[in-house]
Write a protein that holds these residues in place. Sequence first.
Motif, short mmCIF file in Angstrom:
data_model
loop_
_atom_site.label_atom_id
_atom_site.label_comp_id
_atom_site.label_asym_id
_atom_site.label_seq_id
_atom_site.Cartn_x
_atom_site.Cartn_y
_atom_site.Cartn_z
N ARG A 65 0.86 -1.18 0.00
CA ARG A 65 0.14 0.07 0.01
C ARG A 65 0.85 1.12 0.04
NH1 ARG A 65 -4.28 -0.68 4.35
NH2 ARG A 65 -4.96 1.59 3.70
N ILE A 66 1.24 1.64 -1.24
CA ILE A 66 1.86 3.01 -1.30
C ILE A 66 1.13 3.93 -1.87
CG2 ILE A 66 4.28 1.78 -1.51
CD1 ILE A 66 3.89 2.24 -4.73
N ASP A 67 1.46 5.20 -1.52
CA ASP A 67 0.78 6.40 -1.64
C ASP A 67 1.23 6.91 -3.12
OD1 ASP A 67 -0.81 6.95 0.53
OD2 ASP A 67 1.04 6.75 1.48
N ALA A 68 2.42 6.71 -3.47
CA ALA A 68 2.93 7.27 -4.86
C ALA A 68 4.19 6.44 -5.18
CB ALA A 68 3.27 8.79 -4.73
N LEU A 69 4.62 6.48 -6.27
CA LEU A 69 5.61 5.60 -6.69
C LEU A 69 6.88 6.64 -7.46
CD1 LEU A 69 7.25 3.18 -7.13
CD2 LEU A 69 5.71 2.64 -9.17
N VAL A 70 8.22 6.64 -6.96
CA VAL A 70 9.08 7.45 -7.68
C VAL A 70 10.11 6.36 -8.28
CG1 VAL A 70 10.90 9.26 -7.37
CG2 VAL A 70 8.87 9.23 -5.90
N LEU A 71 10.40 6.75 -9.67
CA LEU A 71 11.12 5.98 -10.44
C LEU A 71 12.34 6.59 -10.43
CD1 LEU A 71 8.76 4.43 -12.73
CD2 LEU A 71 9.85 3.04 -11.09
N ILE A 72 13.82 6.31 -10.29
CA ILE A 72 14.96 7.27 -10.27
C ILE A 72 15.74 6.73 -11.53
CG2 ILE A 72 16.96 7.90 -9.05
CD1 ILE A 72 15.23 7.30 -6.47
N GLY A 73 15.88 7.42 -12.45
CA GLY A 73 16.90 6.97 -13.49
C GLY A 73 15.96 7.04 -14.82
N SER A 74 16.74 7.26 -15.81
CA SER A 74 15.87 7.47 -17.11
C SER A 74 15.82 6.29 -17.64
CB SER A 74 16.80 8.72 -18.08
OG SER A 74 17.48 8.00 -18.94
N VAL A 75 16.40 5.16 -17.23
CA VAL A 75 16.24 3.79 -17.87
C VAL A 75 14.64 3.47 -17.88
CG1 VAL A 75 16.57 2.65 -15.64
CG2 VAL A 75 16.93 1.20 -17.76
N TYR A 76 13.88 4.17 -16.90
CA TYR A 76 12.32 3.84 -16.89
C TYR A 76 11.70 4.57 -17.82
CZ TYR A 76 13.72 1.89 -12.50
OH TYR A 76 14.65 0.95 -11.59
N SER A 77 12.24 5.26 -18.67
CA SER A 77 11.50 6.24 -19.76
C SER A 77 11.03 5.29 -20.82
CB SER A 77 12.52 7.21 -20.20
OG SER A 77 12.48 8.24 -19.21
N GLN A 78 10.49 5.82 -21.70
CA GLN A 78 10.21 5.30 -23.06
C GLN A 78 11.37 5.16 -23.73
OE1 GLN A 78 6.36 6.05 -24.77
NE2 GLN A 78 7.15 3.98 -25.71
N ALA A 79 11.78 3.97 -24.41
CA ALA A 79 12.95 3.69 -25.32
C ALA A 79 12.51 4.57 -26.73
CB ALA A 79 13.29 2.42 -25.54
N ASP A 80 13.57 5.05 -27.37
CA ASP A 80 13.50 5.72 -28.57
C ASP A 80 12.94 5.13 -29.41
OD1 ASP A 80 14.22 8.20 -27.43
OD2 ASP A 80 16.14 8.55 -28.44
N ASP A 81 13.30 3.74 -29.56
CA ASP A 81 12.79 2.96 -30.82
C ASP A 81 11.57 2.25 -30.41
OD1 ASP A 81 13.66 1.46 -28.71
OD2 ASP A 81 15.15 0.25 -30.02
N ASN A 82 10.90 2.63 -29.04
CA ASN A 82 9.75 1.99 -28.88
C ASN A 82 9.81 0.51 -28.71
OD1 ASN A 82 8.06 4.43 -28.63
ND2 ASN A 82 8.00 4.16 -30.69
N SER A 83 11.23 0.01 -28.74
CA SER A 83 11.22 -1.72 -28.40
C SER A 83 10.52 -2.14 -27.17
CB SER A 83 12.81 -1.82 -28.37
OG SER A 83 13.43 -1.16 -27.34
N GLU A 84 10.72 -1.37 -26.03
CA GLU A 84 10.10 -1.67 -24.90
C GLU A 84 8.91 -1.28 -24.22
OE1 GLU A 84 13.22 -0.87 -22.03
OE2 GLU A 84 14.56 -2.53 -22.80
N SER A 85 7.71 -1.85 -24.10
CA SER A 85 6.39 -1.36 -23.93
C SER A 85 6.33 -0.67 -22.59
CB SER A 85 5.66 -2.53 -23.76
OG SER A 85 4.46 -1.94 -23.23
#
Lengths: 333, 333
Positions: free
Chosen positions: A114-134
């Motif tokens: 039961r978390i109130d919010a989620l923080v993702l640290i680091g740009s690896v969690y972003s959308q990949a440029d080639d959309n290879s990872e959903s």
Amino acid sequence: MNIYDIAELAGVSIATVSRVVNDSPMVSEKTKAKVRKVMQENDYTPNVFARGLGLNSMKTIGLICPDVSDAYMAKAVAFLESDLREYGYDCMLYCSGNAYEDRQIAVNTILQKRIDALVLIGSVYSQADDNSESIDYLKEAARKVPVFLMNGYIEDENIYCALCNDFEASYSAVKKLIDSGRRKILYLSDSHSFSANQKRMGYEKALQDSKIELNKELMIFTYNKIIETRDLLLSRPELDFDAVFATDDGLAIGALKYAKIKKKRVPEDISIIGYNNFEISISCEPELSTVDSRSERLCKIIIDSMMLLLKKKQISHKVYVKGNLIRRSTTDF
Amino acid sequence: MNIYDIAELAGVSIATVSRVVNDSPMVSEKTKAKVRKVMQENDYTPNVFARGLGLNSMKTIGLICPDVSDAYMAKAVAFLESDLREYGYDCMLYCSGNAYEDRQIAVNTILQKRIDALVLIGSVYSQADDNSESIDYLKEAARKVPVFLMNGYIEDENIYCALCNDFEASYSAVKKLIDSGRRKILYLSDSHSFSANQKRMGYEKALQDSKIELNKELMIFTYNKIIETRDLLLSRPELDFDAVFATDDGLAIGALKYAKIKKKRVPEDISIIGYNNFEISISCEPELSTVDSRSERLCKIIIDSMMLLLKKKQISHKVYVKGNLIRRSTTDF
């Protein structure tokens, strides 16, 4: 039509609408039915302000980073934890690793708490440029709790991003190398993350604007380790360069160690710029010129935004900060 | 008389005795009364195996360290988190700061959560040598959950300690400096923690065994920061030393920077040994000889012990590992 309108039409408080959206046991079935009817009649889809933060709060924030022993992430976790603590929140930490599947597992595991919010640290969690990872798993997560991305970007109603403008900072750093007379600038990177790509594009654009032809030979991918980078460069005697732009300080110091072994003078023979302004950038000799990616500022923005969201205020989905070039002794401008 | 005897006498399982000790709602009042009667008649005080770990588990471990942006602690948190995750445990992180009152608040706050065990990272949580700070709050905590101390020591039934033998490692490092002809060895430290005191005693004993008189002038306390340490040494021109033993790599690199400015050759004019084998120790020039305090090994011992305790096995209250001197280029032996 927003939550305030629904509350007024149903004759209940905003908090009660929120509780109905969250199916809280504190609201009677009768009230739930009444509020849901109003929502249905008005074709209202509960927005982010009604979900997650604030109600039934465990006062716990989930922090996910690939590896907290990395200096960038350690600093961010330390800053976020201490600031959240001041607001009365605990932090659940999950180090996901970099692999796509592991990142998915991390997010799905922490959401079961039961978390109130989620923080993702680091740009690896972003959308990949080639959309290879959903990134559907992150959009799914954002339906349950607000998601904050540190130095990454995903467009979504309930995802909030604070980023260093790595494109501009890299462009400006490489431009300075060019303006100081360098033409053969080695690009050293250890990542294809969103942020790494921004840096690469900044590098390429700076060359292009100065009419320097892009030499793919000079774009080297390696591990973010001092010794490995040094040895990689030593193993490539054909490489001819008079400057180094590295996407992380560790890589830049590897290049510095290479220069020492090859008896090249720094900055006279090789100018070097690192990235992140870690402690290692002042421990080396000569001390490293580097881009300060201002992680504390990004953390501060995330905390401030989260606290506003908690108070049901509107916040920006994307906030940029400017990276600063710190001039030390590996450059001569 | 142990939990097995009580279980047998009461005609219930060990798990049921544990549940009674933990006042679990899953046990009927009748059974509770029966078990408690047996416990009372046999003057049985529930021991650690009956408390905390395993029952009503939230599968969450509390991790407390002063500051996760410190490289030693970041590495430890990363290692503990990843290993605990493999065993299915989440980690609640709390960075307490160094102040005594803040450490107390951290422990008391995290205990209000349902954690299965508590790990304290860093020797600041140990008993101070002069007993100036009461450790009653930690003994209190140990009545609720098993407490694991990384690189610290407290004697208590439910506190388990894994430590680097800092006394021996320091003695041996300073002895090597002496054997290589050094007599005026500067001692640099940023702490009076349990571990720092062990290092100081190792330094003093090595001098004593070599019949070198202790010169208090050469024992300097500073902040664990490269630049601050360099500047402190620069501000003390009267100091006369031919070697440095530092209780942390950052201090040693400060001394290295001092030597460079004063045009002293390292290691010829000044030999330097650091402590912890951080990444900065290979980023500096010359690369730093340093004591590897083997934090990963300590983490591994803590996890293994915790998992044994979970299975109701007996574990040691104090496990030492040996620190290793890594010889690089700031020493000439």
